[in-house]
Design a protein around this motif. Structure first.
Motif, short mmCIF file in Angstrom:
data_model
loop_
_atom_site.label_atom_id
_atom_site.label_comp_id
_atom_site.label_asym_id
_atom_site.label_seq_id
_atom_site.Cartn_x
_atom_site.Cartn_y
_atom_site.Cartn_z
N TYR A 121 -0.72 5.02 -6.75
CA TYR A 121 -1.76 3.80 -6.55
C TYR A 121 -2.81 5.49 -7.14
N ASN A 122 -3.97 3.95 -6.85
CA ASN A 122 -5.80 4.99 -7.80
C ASN A 122 -5.90 6.34 -7.31
N THR A 123 -5.61 6.34 -5.32
CA THR A 123 -5.48 7.90 -4.85
C THR A 123 -4.83 8.67 -5.25
N SER A 124 -3.28 8.54 -5.11
CA SER A 124 -2.31 9.08 -5.52
C SER A 124 -2.64 9.64 -7.23
N PRO A 158 -8.20 6.22 0.61
CA PRO A 158 -9.19 5.67 0.82
C PRO A 158 -8.72 5.25 1.90
N ILE A 159 -10.58 4.07 2.14
CA ILE A 159 -11.34 3.95 2.68
C ILE A 159 -10.89 2.17 3.21
N TYR A 160 -10.44 2.97 5.26
CA TYR A 160 -9.82 1.37 5.70
C TYR A 160 -10.97 0.84 6.42
N TYR A 165 -12.15 10.17 -1.80
CA TYR A 165 -12.03 9.25 -1.44
C TYR A 165 -12.75 7.60 -2.06
N THR A 166 -11.78 6.85 -2.23
CA THR A 166 -10.48 5.45 -3.32
C THR A 166 -11.38 4.49 -2.35
N MET A 167 -11.80 3.17 -2.84
CA MET A 167 -12.23 1.96 -2.37
C MET A 167 -12.52 1.23 -3.75
N LEU A 186 -23.21 1.62 2.92
CA LEU A 186 -22.13 1.06 4.01
C LEU A 186 -21.91 2.60 4.24
N TYR A 187 -21.29 3.62 3.19
CA TYR A 187 -20.31 4.35 3.67
C TYR A 187 -20.80 6.13 3.34
N SER A 188 -22.14 6.27 3.00
CA SER A 188 -22.89 7.11 2.62
C SER A 188 -22.92 8.04 3.59
N ASP A 190 -14.65 0.57 -6.82
CA ASP A 190 -14.30 -0.54 -6.84
C ASP A 190 -12.81 -0.57 -8.07
N THR A 191 -11.96 -0.20 -6.94
CA THR A 191 -10.45 0.23 -7.32
C THR A 191 -9.24 -1.34 -7.44
N TYR A 192 -8.42 -0.95 -8.78
CA TYR A 192 -8.54 -2.19 -8.85
C TYR A 192 -6.78 -2.03 -7.58
C1 LIG Z 1 -5.96 -2.28 5.36
C2 LIG Z 1 -7.14 -1.93 4.12
C3 LIG Z 1 -8.83 -1.49 4.49
C4 LIG Z 1 -9.36 -1.59 3.24
N1 LIG Z 1 -10.74 -1.49 3.47
C5 LIG Z 1 -11.46 -1.25 2.58
C6 LIG Z 1 -13.30 -1.12 3.08
O1 LIG Z 1 -13.02 -1.44 4.56
N2 LIG Z 1 -13.76 -0.60 1.98
C7 LIG Z 1 -13.44 -0.60 0.61
O2 LIG Z 1 -13.64 -0.25 0.23
N3 LIG Z 1 -11.68 -0.63 0.53
C8 LIG Z 1 -10.73 -1.02 1.29
N4 LIG Z 1 -10.43 -1.33 1.53
C9 LIG Z 1 -8.95 -1.15 -0.81
C10 LIG Z 1 -8.62 0.65 -0.51
O3 LIG Z 1 -9.50 1.22 0.11
C11 LIG Z 1 -8.59 0.56 -1.91
O4 LIG Z 1 -7.85 -0.55 -3.19
C12 LIG Z 1 -7.79 1.31 -1.98
O5 LIG Z 1 -8.28 2.48 -3.22
C13 LIG Z 1 -6.88 2.08 -1.71
O6 LIG Z 1 -6.58 3.05 -2.10
P1 LIG Z 1 -4.08 3.32 -3.05
O7 LIG Z 1 -4.60 2.36 -4.37
O8 LIG Z 1 -4.30 4.88 -3.13
O9 LIG Z 1 -3.47 2.83 -1.97
C14 LIG Z 1 -9.22 -1.29 2.18
C15 LIG Z 1 -7.80 -1.92 2.08
C16 LIG Z 1 -7.10 -1.88 3.28
C17 LIG Z 1 -5.14 -2.02 2.61
#
Ligand SMILES: Cc1cc2nc3c(=O)[nH]c(=O)nc-3n(C[C@H](O)[C@H](O)[C@H](O)COP(=O)(O)O)c2cc1C
Length: 223
Positions: A14-17, A96-98, A135-137, A147-149, A174-176
């Motif tokens: 996915y995105n990060t990868s 990713p941001i979780y 970071y991806t988010m 929020l995160y800066s 704004d990832t998919y």
């Molecule tokens: C458990 C979980 C929590 C997440 N929390 C946030 C968040 O707090 N803020 C945000 O912008 N995206 C959040 N996301 C979305 C991911 O950060 C985003 O889709 C990211 O690009 C995923 O990376 P990947 O595609 O490499 O897995 C969350 C996703 C998951 C699964």
């Protein structure tokens, strides 16, 4: 040359990868352009494939004249990896941001990477090296800025810079998130808008990652 790329996402396609793959491609292309002919070890480490925990606060790494001073004694999958990372030329960390932070797996990893070399009130024991934080988010740039800066990006990068010197930072907004938005419950994100970002912005993010890979190689070779 030892160049480690740490993937803090559980998803390998996915995105990060994808961002990391583009960065690695840029790194190889730059090595080729510069006709680098020494040994090259560019390695992607998927944290979710490893079995480890965060710092256990044993303080062996800080015990004066102790056997593990500046090292981490925990016997798990990071035991052999950490010394390789400390001795490397470059470390790229991507997550990713979780829930408003890097993933738990990445945080636990960073505790283990940084703390053994962290000296209270003095310089780090770690050697300077080339690093980048990626970071991806899901959220857009404005929201991420608000929020995160400070709470995520700047704070984390201060610890990285304390340890290894000046770092690079790349943010992908704004990832998919899903393969098919119609299959998953979601009242927040508009699939149409997400697809547009994926098709128009994400290729630019990949290009930025590719260029970052080149920049990192140049930084290592020009040191
Ligand atoms: C458990 C979980 C929590 C997440 N929390 C946030 C968040 O707090 N803020 C945000 O912008 N995206 C959040 N996301 C979305 C991911 O950060 C985003 O889709 C990211 O690009 C995923 O990376 P990947 O595609 O490499 O897995 C969350 C996703 C998951 C699964």
């Amino acid at each position: 040359m030892d160049f480690y790329v740490i993937n803090g996402s559980p998803r390998k396609k996915y995105n990060t990868s994808k961002i990391l793959d583009a960065l690695v491609e840029g790194a190889y292309d730059e090595l080729e352009d510069r006709q680098y002919d020494d040994d090259i070890n560019i390695e992607i480490i998927d944290l979710y494939d490893l079995d480890y925990k965060g710092c256990k606060s044993c303080f062996h790494c800080k015990k004066i004249d102790g056997k593990f001073y500046g090292q981490c004694p925990i016997k798990d999958d990071l035991l052999e990896l950490l010394p390789k990372l400390w001795a490397s030329d470059a470390i790229v960390m991507a997550s990713p941001i979780y829930f408003g932070n890097v993933t738990g797996q990445m945080r636990s990893f960073l505790e283990r990477l940084i703390f053994p070399k962290y000296v209270y009130g003095a310089n780090s024991l770690a050697e300077e090296k080339t690093t980048a934080c990626i970071y991806t988010m899901n959220v857009d740039e404005d929201t991420a800025e608000k929020l995160y800066s400070e709470s995520v990006f700047n704070l984390l990068e201060r610890f990285i810079e304390y340890s290894f010197g000046k770092t690079h930072s790349l943010k992908v907004y704004d990832t998919y998130q899903f393969k098919d938005y119609s299959l998953y419950e979601n009242y927040m994100f508009d699939e149409e808008a997400k697809r547009k970002t994926r098709d128009e912005q994400f290729p630019k993010d990949l290009e930025e990652a590719y260029m970052l890979g080149k920049t990192l190689i140049n930084e290592i070779l020009d040191k």
